[in-house]
Design a protein around this motif. Sequence first.
Motif, PDB file in Angstrom:
ATOM      1  N   SER A  27       0.791  -1.313   0.060  1.00 21.11           N
ATOM      2  CA  SER A  27      -0.013  -0.152   0.169  1.00 21.11           C
ATOM      3  C   SER A  27       0.878   1.330   0.016  1.00 21.11           C
ATOM      4  CB  SER A  27      -0.780   0.071   1.341  1.00 21.11           C
ATOM      5  OG  SER A  27      -1.823  -1.055   1.224  1.00 21.11           O
ATOM      6  N   ALA A  28       1.998   1.077   0.960  1.00 26.33           N
ATOM      7  CA  ALA A  28       2.957   2.419   0.898  1.00 26.33           C
ATOM      8  C   ALA A  28       3.727   2.539  -0.463  1.00 26.33           C
ATOM      9  CB  ALA A  28       3.979   2.088   1.733  1.00 26.33           C
ATOM     10  N   LEU A  29       3.854   1.481  -1.378  1.00 24.86           N
ATOM     11  CA  LEU A  29       4.348   1.595  -2.851  1.00 24.86           C
ATOM     12  C   LEU A  29       3.435   2.079  -3.602  1.00 24.86           C
ATOM     13  CD1 LEU A  29       6.396  -1.888  -2.907  1.00 24.86           C
ATOM     14  CD2 LEU A  29       7.466   0.404  -2.955  1.00 24.86           C
ATOM     15  N   VAL A  30       2.038   1.763  -3.431  1.00 30.24           N
ATOM     16  CA  VAL A  30       0.948   2.121  -4.426  1.00 30.24           C
ATOM     17  C   VAL A  30       0.926   3.721  -3.985  1.00 30.24           C
ATOM     18  CG1 VAL A  30      -1.536   1.964  -4.832  1.00 30.24           C
ATOM     19  CG2 VAL A  30      -0.046  -0.018  -4.706  1.00 30.24           C
ATOM     20  N   ARG A  31       0.711   4.071  -2.822  1.00 32.23           N
ATOM     21  CA  ARG A  31       0.410   5.509  -2.689  1.00 32.23           C
ATOM     22  C   ARG A  31       1.663   6.382  -2.992  1.00 32.23           C
ATOM     23  NH1 ARG A  31      -2.524   7.404   2.884  1.00 32.23           N
ATOM     24  NH2 ARG A  31      -1.932   9.652   2.922  1.00 32.23           N
ATOM     25  N   ALA A  32       2.913   5.761  -2.911  1.00 36.01           N
ATOM     26  CA  ALA A  32       4.057   6.678  -3.438  1.00 36.01           C
ATOM     27  C   ALA A  32       4.268   6.971  -4.778  1.00 36.01           C
ATOM     28  CB  ALA A  32       5.354   6.031  -2.670  1.00 36.01           C
ATOM     29  N   SER A  33       3.842   5.498  -5.471  1.00 33.99           N
ATOM     30  CA  SER A  33       3.705   5.795  -6.925  1.00 33.99           C
ATOM     31  C   SER A  33       2.860   6.565  -7.523  1.00 33.99           C
ATOM     32  CB  SER A  33       3.484   4.449  -7.550  1.00 33.99           C
ATOM     33  OG  SER A  33       4.614   3.492  -7.297  1.00 33.99           O
ATOM     34  N   ALA A  34       1.463   6.785  -6.688  1.00 33.43           N
ATOM     35  CA  ALA A  34       0.440   7.930  -7.074  1.00 33.43           C
ATOM     36  C   ALA A  34       1.001   9.131  -6.901  1.00 33.43           C
ATOM     37  CB  ALA A  34      -0.691   7.301  -6.513  1.00 33.43           C
ATOM     38  N   ALA A  35       1.781   9.239  -5.745  1.00 32.39           N
ATOM     39  CA  ALA A  35       2.299  10.427  -5.420  1.00 32.39           C
ATOM     40  C   ALA A  35       2.998  11.079  -6.469  1.00 32.39           C
ATOM     41  CB  ALA A  35       2.666  10.650  -3.972  1.00 32.39           C
ATOM     42  N   LEU A  36       3.753  10.302  -6.986  1.00 33.22           N
ATOM     43  CA  LEU A  36       4.844  10.773  -7.925  1.00 33.22           C
ATOM     44  C   LEU A  36       4.023  10.931  -9.592  1.00 33.22           C
ATOM     45  CD1 LEU A  36       7.752   8.417  -7.112  1.00 33.22           C
ATOM     46  CD2 LEU A  36       7.681  10.928  -6.804  1.00 33.22           C
ATOM     47  N   GLY A  37       2.689  10.796  -9.283  1.00 33.73           N
ATOM     48  CA  GLY A  37       2.075  11.113 -10.636  1.00 33.73           C
ATOM     49  C   GLY A  37       1.747  10.055 -11.661  1.00 33.73           C
ATOM     50  N   LYS A  38       2.186   8.838 -11.067  1.00 31.12           N
ATOM     51  CA  LYS A  38       1.767   7.610 -11.697  1.00 31.12           C
ATOM     52  C   LYS A  38       0.535   7.024 -11.606  1.00 31.12           C
ATOM     53  CE  LYS A  38       6.478   7.600 -12.556  1.00 31.12           C
ATOM     54  NZ  LYS A  38       6.800   8.023 -13.730  1.00 31.12           N
ATOM     55  N   ALA A  39      -0.009   6.626 -12.815  1.00 29.87           N
ATOM     56  CA  ALA A  39      -1.288   5.604 -12.700  1.00 29.87           C
ATOM     57  C   ALA A  39      -0.640   4.520 -12.076  1.00 29.87           C
ATOM     58  CB  ALA A  39      -1.937   5.542 -13.875  1.00 29.87           C
ATOM     59  N   VAL A  40      -1.631   4.089 -10.930  1.00 27.67           N
ATOM     60  CA  VAL A  40      -1.010   2.679 -10.365  1.00 27.67           C
ATOM     61  C   VAL A  40      -2.228   1.494 -10.334  1.00 27.67           C
ATOM     62  CG1 VAL A  40      -0.048   1.780  -8.451  1.00 27.67           C
ATOM     63  CG2 VAL A  40       0.257   4.250  -8.774  1.00 27.67           C
ATOM     64  N   TYR A  41      -1.730   0.312 -10.782  1.00 24.00           N
ATOM     65  CA  TYR A  41      -2.590  -0.719 -10.847  1.00 24.00           C
ATOM     66  C   TYR A  41      -2.127  -1.671  -9.753  1.00 24.00           C
ATOM     67  CZ  TYR A  41      -3.531   1.269 -15.381  1.00 24.00           C
ATOM     68  OH  TYR A  41      -3.967   1.965 -16.602  1.00 24.00           O
ATOM     69  N   TYR A  42      -2.896  -2.227  -8.968  1.00 28.47           N
ATOM     70  CA  TYR A  42      -2.698  -3.154  -7.943  1.00 28.47           C
ATOM     71  C   TYR A  42      -3.617  -4.536  -8.187  1.00 28.47           C
ATOM     72  CZ  TYR A  42      -3.193  -5.579  -3.348  1.00 28.47           C
ATOM     73  OH  TYR A  42      -3.398  -6.577  -2.259  1.00 28.47           O
ATOM     74  N   LEU A  43      -3.023  -5.377  -8.213  1.00 32.08           N
ATOM     75  CA  LEU A  43      -3.639  -6.642  -8.265  1.00 32.08           C
ATOM     76  C   LEU A  43      -3.299  -7.845  -7.233  1.00 32.08           C
ATOM     77  CD1 LEU A  43      -5.308  -8.777 -10.088  1.00 32.08           C
ATOM     78  CD2 LEU A  43      -3.362  -9.411 -11.172  1.00 32.08           C
ATOM     79  N   LYS A  44      -4.350  -8.311  -6.437  1.00 30.81           N
ATOM     80  CA  LYS A  44      -4.451  -9.385  -5.558  1.00 30.81           C
ATOM     81  C   LYS A  44      -5.091 -10.577  -6.401  1.00 30.81           C
ATOM     82  CE  LYS A  44      -3.889 -11.053  -1.458  1.00 30.81           C
ATOM     83  NZ  LYS A  44      -2.676 -11.197  -0.535  1.00 30.81           N
ATOM     84  N   PRO A  45      -4.339 -11.591  -7.065  1.00 33.99           N
ATOM     85  CA  PRO A  45      -4.754 -12.415  -7.588  1.00 33.99           C
ATOM     86  C   PRO A  45      -5.757 -13.164  -6.924  1.00 33.99           C
ATOM     87  CG  PRO A  45      -2.713 -12.283  -8.334  1.00 33.99           C
ATOM     88  CD  PRO A  45      -2.733 -11.349  -7.051  1.00 33.99           C
ATOM     89  N   VAL A  46      -5.362 -13.700  -5.550  1.00 38.42           N
ATOM     90  CA  VAL A  46      -6.431 -14.362  -4.576  1.00 38.42           C
ATOM     91  C   VAL A  46      -6.388 -13.808  -3.367  1.00 38.42           C
ATOM     92  CG1 VAL A  46      -6.788 -16.641  -3.672  1.00 38.42           C
ATOM     93  CG2 VAL A  46      -5.548 -16.548  -5.843  1.00 38.42           C
ATOM     94  N   SER A  47      -7.872 -13.751  -2.856  1.00 38.02           N
ATOM     95  CA  SER A  47      -8.056 -13.402  -1.795  1.00 38.02           C
ATOM     96  C   SER A  47      -8.645 -14.067  -0.799  1.00 38.02           C
ATOM     97  CB  SER A  47      -8.640 -11.641  -1.744  1.00 38.02           C
ATOM     98  OG  SER A  47      -9.076 -11.147  -0.538  1.00 38.02           O
ATOM     99  N   THR A  48      -8.469 -14.353   0.453  1.00 38.84           N
ATOM    100  CA  THR A  48      -9.289 -14.827   1.228  1.00 38.84           C
ATOM    101  C   THR A  48      -9.954 -14.537   2.350  1.00 38.84           C
ATOM    102  OG1 THR A  48      -7.637 -16.101   2.516  1.00 38.84           O
ATOM    103  CG2 THR A  48      -8.408 -17.148   0.585  1.00 38.84           C
TER     104      THR A  48
END
Length: 815
Positions: A27-48
Amino acid sequence: MSLLFKNLRIHQIFGANTDVGKTVLTSALVRASAALGKAVYYLKPVSTGPLDVADDEHVKRFAGRYRESVDAACLFRFDEPVSPHLAARLAQEQGKREVTVPSDETFANAVAHHIRQCATRMTRPSHMYVETAGGVHSPTLSGTTQLDSYRPLFLPTVLIGDSKLGGISSTISSYESLLLRGYIVDAIMLFRDEYYRNWEYLSPYFAERGVHVVTLDPPPERHADRAQDVELTDKYYEHIVPSTQQGGIFDAIQHLDNCHAQRLTELETMPRRTLDTIWWPFVQHGLVKSEADVNVLDSASGDFFSVYNGRRSSPSASPPALSAQGSPKTSLLEPQFDGSASWWTQAVGHAHPELALAAARAAGRYGHVMFPQGTHLPALKLAERLVHDGPGKGWASRAFFSDDGSTGMEVALKMALRAYTVKHGLDKAERKHLGILGLKGSYHGDTIGAMDACEEGVYTCEWHEAKGFWFDPPTVAIRKGKAAVSLPPALAELAGAADAQVDTRSLAHTYDVAARLQTPLAGTYRAYIERTLQKLKEKGGPTIAALVLEPLVMGAGGMIFVDPLFQRVLIDVVRGTYSSVQPRPASQWAGLPVIFDEVFVGLYRLGLQSTAPLLGTQPDIAVNAKILTGGLVPLAVTMASDSIFQAFMSEAKVDALLHGHSYTAYPVGCEVANATLEMIDKLAECEEWNVARHAWKVPESPDAKDTAVWSFWDPEFVNAVSHLDSVNEVMAFGTVLSIKVKDTSGGYQSHSAQKMLESIKTGLVEDKLSSAPGGAPFGINYRTLGDVAYFMLSLNTPAHTARSVEERIWSAIKN
């Protein structure tokens, strides 16, 4: 297969254990990437587990003011908060009929498809994070460890280390497990836990190994009040992803971006650097016109290479198939089917984890140890297996180790020639004039001695001196749907045949050597061989001291399928013509020592463990290599009967077999060979093989498995190709498919087969049938031998992959 995009940097997040903060740091990586102006895609292939605590929901919730830049998704979701394989099974047991547990291939395809969809939606440079579940070896839905399920995708990795008690060990172990499967580990991240202080040990440990380590403050303890917990967590993310966009997590982002850029640069520059430095085998460099002609392999998995196609974006390349390669939304890597089984070595696919572990096991235990007058378990077990239970069963007594097929054949020749000289009491001068008997088109390797055992041809060199005589053999092929034997002119004349082609009724009958021994053709073969050998004696020349055969198929000579009846009669004649003792024990050679070069054809390449049962006779010496180690490391074994071994026995050191290599009985190779043979033994009894045998109408008797002709290639496909106007003949046997193109010039120097199949090199965008693991259309890496195109499968190539390859071949030849 592997996906790589210029403007979409992807990293897969693995954890050293469960509950190590994988989702928090992702989540920190996602938030930091977005803060730098990147479009960010996050995928959790399997969730339980419950939706309100799902990882993809957490990522979206705590993206904060950057939420609009984040696309979070989950592919497979289950209610029970347990391991994915158990969650799927419980869902089925609870009667949820819509639950279907996907296979590993379906699972990888789903992940790859989602990644490609995200790439097509890109409007600006983007980052993507694919978060796994639990630890590196936590099972996926099928029960396969995550490391193996995700491996075909080959995504660069960030490992989240364990900051708790025992975390040093679990982090290092997870890192090593990733390396054993070839993963690129770009960074390790973990919390700075001030009690256990694992980061103080792990940071320098990994720095010494060139791995970037990022440490961050741990999150606050979970608060009992939900609203308060969310507020505290949000403040935590504001702390580790500061508005200054410096230090900590931003250093990690910069490092991952640099790794991505470096990988792109390496792939882009590899063709030029290769042309400037590498001297390829079997390649005329004068015909390599541009950097686009260099096949850049980024990785390999199963039956497929993952190759760089970025060069095709230039207008001069003019690719015939994947027209969209210049697009930043198209992967710069594409799957390519390994159509020659990497020069006939692959048995169970590239980068098989069991073989990699076997290699590591022996490397860790032995490294390499010198072998003369010593032993170690990997070598001893392999020798016993091959001699007593494998292709040497019933005739061999000893196994001699060397490093590849060519040197294995050198050893075999030394054994045979010594046995002959001892038996006949030849002096030193006479020994210099020994020759071998073989077949035209044979090839036994590129070392000088192995070349001297063949007639002069395209593979020989300036020092080559052909020492022997080579029969022009009759060959087997399927023409216009019918099996036939083609006789060379001398045999056709002796047989009084109107033409050189003999109809043998069926392929099954052609390879029923026992039945055909009673036919007139067998008598013709016998008379021809005896007459030729008699003339050879009368003319003088080298003393023939050994018979050397590539049983059934001469590979490098042009995939020449020799009539097995001819080879059997030849063996019988030399054992009778040169011997006054008949019959002989299986362990006692007679007439001439007989060598089987099974480097190519042995160990089920033709669907048979050995060619000896089909021929109905055993060799005195045999060589195995290639499939022996599943294509992972070089190793060869030369087996010999006791009578051959006894020719070297004395009290004098000079009478010993003075041949060896620094890496004789290489423990890593022997251990891998043992693992390979164990896997192959299981494959030989599997349902997929039985289905293929059934398609070729193999009788369901135990003996038939040792002698029947069948193939993994579909018989209807083989029959259809044989009827095409541009095809002269076809043969399929085991994993091997050979197609001879109609070409008046013909021969090894022809380019006809290469040109005919040019279109299969790249994947077709519009091709919905031919897809590799990961769901992408694939090209085919193939080799030709002049006017002959050949293709090979692994012993575990899925049937649907074989059918896809057939579709591509059919389309290329037909059009």
